[in-house]
Design a protein around this motif. Structure first.
Motif, PDB file in Angstrom:
ATOM      1  N   ALA A  21       0.869  -1.169   0.000  1.00  0.00           N
ATOM      2  CA  ALA A  21       0.000   0.000   0.000  1.00  0.00           C
ATOM      3  C   ALA A  21       0.908   1.222   0.000  1.00  0.00           C
ATOM      4  N   SER A  22       0.347   2.361  -0.351  1.00  0.00           N
ATOM      5  CA  SER A  22       1.164   3.574  -0.456  1.00  0.00           C
ATOM      6  C   SER A  22       0.727   4.643   0.534  1.00  0.00           C
ATOM      7  N   LYS A  23       1.693   5.375   1.026  1.00  0.00           N
ATOM      8  CA  LYS A  23       1.414   6.550   1.840  1.00  0.00           C
ATOM      9  C   LYS A  23       0.803   7.601   0.917  1.00  0.00           C
ATOM     10  N   PRO A  24      -0.090   8.408   1.342  1.00  0.00           N
ATOM     11  CA  PRO A  24      -0.672   8.533   2.681  1.00  0.00           C
ATOM     12  C   PRO A  24      -1.967   7.755   2.875  1.00  0.00           C
ATOM     13  N   ASP A  25      -2.211   6.738   2.063  1.00  0.00           N
ATOM     14  CA  ASP A  25      -3.422   5.914   2.184  1.00  0.00           C
ATOM     15  C   ASP A  25      -3.501   5.300   3.582  1.00  0.00           C
ATOM     16  N   GLU A  26      -4.661   5.393   4.200  1.00  0.00           N
ATOM     17  CA  GLU A  26      -4.876   4.854   5.543  1.00  0.00           C
ATOM     18  C   GLU A  26      -4.482   3.378   5.638  1.00  0.00           C
ATOM     19  N   GLU A  51       1.716  15.377   3.747  1.00  0.00           N
ATOM     20  CA  GLU A  51       0.554  14.495   3.662  1.00  0.00           C
ATOM     21  C   GLU A  51       0.822  13.131   4.296  1.00  0.00           C
ATOM     22  N   ASN A  52       2.057  12.661   4.233  1.00  0.00           N
ATOM     23  CA  ASN A  52       2.411  11.387   4.864  1.00  0.00           C
ATOM     24  C   ASN A  52       2.479  11.530   6.382  1.00  0.00           C
ATOM     25  N   ILE A  53       3.002  12.650   6.842  1.00  0.00           N
ATOM     26  CA  ILE A  53       3.051  12.945   8.272  1.00  0.00           C
ATOM     27  C   ILE A  53       1.630  13.037   8.827  1.00  0.00           C
ATOM     28  N   ASP A  54       0.747  13.725   8.096  1.00  0.00           N
ATOM     29  CA  ASP A  54      -0.649  13.854   8.537  1.00  0.00           C
ATOM     30  C   ASP A  54      -1.329  12.490   8.621  1.00  0.00           C
ATOM     31  N   GLY A  55      -1.087  11.623   7.638  1.00  0.00           N
ATOM     32  CA  GLY A  55      -1.670  10.279   7.651  1.00  0.00           C
ATOM     33  C   GLY A  55      -1.186   9.457   8.828  1.00  0.00           C
ATOM     34  N   ALA A  56       0.104   9.534   9.103  1.00  0.00           N
ATOM     35  CA  ALA A  56       0.669   8.794  10.229  1.00  0.00           C
ATOM     36  C   ALA A  56       0.126   9.321  11.555  1.00  0.00           C
ATOM     37  N   ARG A  57       0.000  10.632  11.660  1.00  0.00           N
ATOM     38  CA  ARG A  57      -0.545  11.225  12.881  1.00  0.00           C
ATOM     39  C   ARG A  57      -1.984  10.745  13.098  1.00  0.00           C
ATOM     40  N   GLN A  58      -2.784  10.715  12.038  1.00  0.00           N
ATOM     41  CA  GLN A  58      -4.164  10.252  12.137  1.00  0.00           C
ATOM     42  C   GLN A  58      -4.236   8.781  12.538  1.00  0.00           C
ATOM     43  N   ALA A  59      -3.208   8.007  12.172  1.00  0.00           N
ATOM     44  CA  ALA A  59      -3.147   6.588  12.548  1.00  0.00           C
ATOM     45  C   ALA A  59      -2.643   6.394  13.974  1.00  0.00           C
ATOM     46  N   GLY A  60      -2.257   7.484  14.634  1.00  0.00           N
ATOM     47  CA  GLY A  60      -1.847   7.405  16.032  1.00  0.00           C
ATOM     48  C   GLY A  60      -0.355   7.429  16.290  1.00  0.00           C
ATOM     49  N   GLN A  65       8.611  15.419  10.918  1.00  0.00           N
ATOM     50  CA  GLN A  65       8.865  15.707   9.511  1.00  0.00           C
ATOM     51  C   GLN A  65      10.326  16.096   9.351  1.00  0.00           C
ATOM     52  N   VAL A  66      11.011  15.405   8.464  1.00  0.00           N
ATOM     53  CA  VAL A  66      12.431  15.646   8.231  1.00  0.00           C
ATOM     54  C   VAL A  66      12.683  15.875   6.747  1.00  0.00           C
ATOM     55  N   CYS A  67      13.690  16.664   6.471  1.00  0.00           N
ATOM     56  CA  CYS A  67      14.131  16.930   5.110  1.00  0.00           C
ATOM     57  C   CYS A  67      15.626  16.652   5.046  1.00  0.00           C
ATOM     58  N   PRO A  68      16.151  16.384   3.860  1.00  0.00           N
ATOM     59  CA  PRO A  68      17.581  16.048   3.752  1.00  0.00           C
ATOM     60  C   PRO A  68      18.515  17.083   4.380  1.00  0.00           C
ATOM     61  N   GLU A  69      18.131  18.344   4.345  1.00  0.00           N
ATOM     62  CA  GLU A  69      19.021  19.380   4.882  1.00  0.00           C
ATOM     63  C   GLU A  69      18.886  19.568   6.392  1.00  0.00           C
ATOM     64  N   ASP A  70      17.952  18.861   7.028  1.00  0.00           N
ATOM     65  CA  ASP A  70      17.749  18.987   8.468  1.00  0.00           C
ATOM     66  C   ASP A  70      18.881  18.358   9.258  1.00  0.00           C
ATOM     67  N   ASN A  71      19.120  18.907  10.425  1.00  0.00           N
ATOM     68  CA  ASN A  71      20.025  18.300  11.387  1.00  0.00           C
ATOM     69  C   ASN A  71      19.198  17.279  12.164  1.00  0.00           C
ATOM     70  N   LEU A  72      19.398  15.995  11.873  1.00  0.00           N
ATOM     71  CA  LEU A  72      18.561  14.960  12.476  1.00  0.00           C
ATOM     72  C   LEU A  72      18.675  14.905  13.993  1.00  0.00           C
ATOM     73  N   ARG A  73      19.849  15.139  14.517  1.00  0.00           N
ATOM     74  CA  ARG A  73      19.991  15.122  15.984  1.00  0.00           C
ATOM     75  C   ARG A  73      19.074  16.157  16.617  1.00  0.00           C
ATOM     76  N   GLU A  74      19.030  17.352  16.041  1.00  0.00           N
ATOM     77  CA  GLU A  74      18.164  18.398  16.578  1.00  0.00           C
ATOM     78  C   GLU A  74      16.689  18.046  16.395  1.00  0.00           C
ATOM     79  N   LYS A  75      16.330  17.505  15.247  1.00  0.00           N
ATOM     80  CA  LYS A  75      14.937  17.160  14.976  1.00  0.00           C
ATOM     81  C   LYS A  75      14.448  16.022  15.864  1.00  0.00           C
ATOM     82  N   LEU A  76      15.324  15.053  16.135  1.00  0.00           N
ATOM     83  CA  LEU A  76      14.919  13.874  16.899  1.00  0.00           C
ATOM     84  C   LEU A  76      15.059  14.036  18.401  1.00  0.00           C
ATOM     85  N   PHE A  77      15.794  15.038  18.858  1.00  0.00           N
ATOM     86  CA  PHE A  77      16.041  15.221  20.291  1.00  0.00           C
ATOM     87  C   PHE A  77      14.752  15.235  21.115  1.00  0.00           C
TER      88      PHE A  77
END
Length: 85
Positions: A21-26, A51-60, A65-77
């Motif tokens: 199945a494909s995101k963002p399909d429930e 839209e994928n983040i919204d679908g996952a949030r609705q699923a609980g 949300q991350v992008c390639p240029e993000d500092n993952l340590r800061e985003k995940l902290f």
């Protein structure tokens, strides 16, 4: 090749084609939960598309949300609960 790949903290990594199945399909999020037996409230879903983040949030899922240029340590902290990342 095993479709579940450990990412260091007991996480499971799944690709869309492995789910059938494909995101963002429930149905995608339902299958991830069923296939992995994860509790979405105790799981972190990462994606770059709103839209994928919204679908996952609705699923609980907890979401980040991350992008390639993000500092993952800061985003995940905020999700680390004191674990060194």
């Amino acid at each position: 090749r095993d479709t579940d790949r450990s990412r260091g903290l007991g996480d499971v990594y799944k690709r869309q084609y492995e789910i059938g199945a494909s995101k963002p399909d429930e149905e995608f999020y339902k299958r991830v939960i069923d296939d992995t037996k994860v509790n979405p409230a105790e799981s972190l879903f990462l994606d770059d598309k709103t839209e994928n983040i919204d679908g996952a949030r609705q699923a609980g899922f907890q979401v980040c949300q991350v992008c390639p240029e993000d500092n993952l340590r800061e985003k995940l902290f905020p999700f680390s609960n004191g674990i060194s990342i």
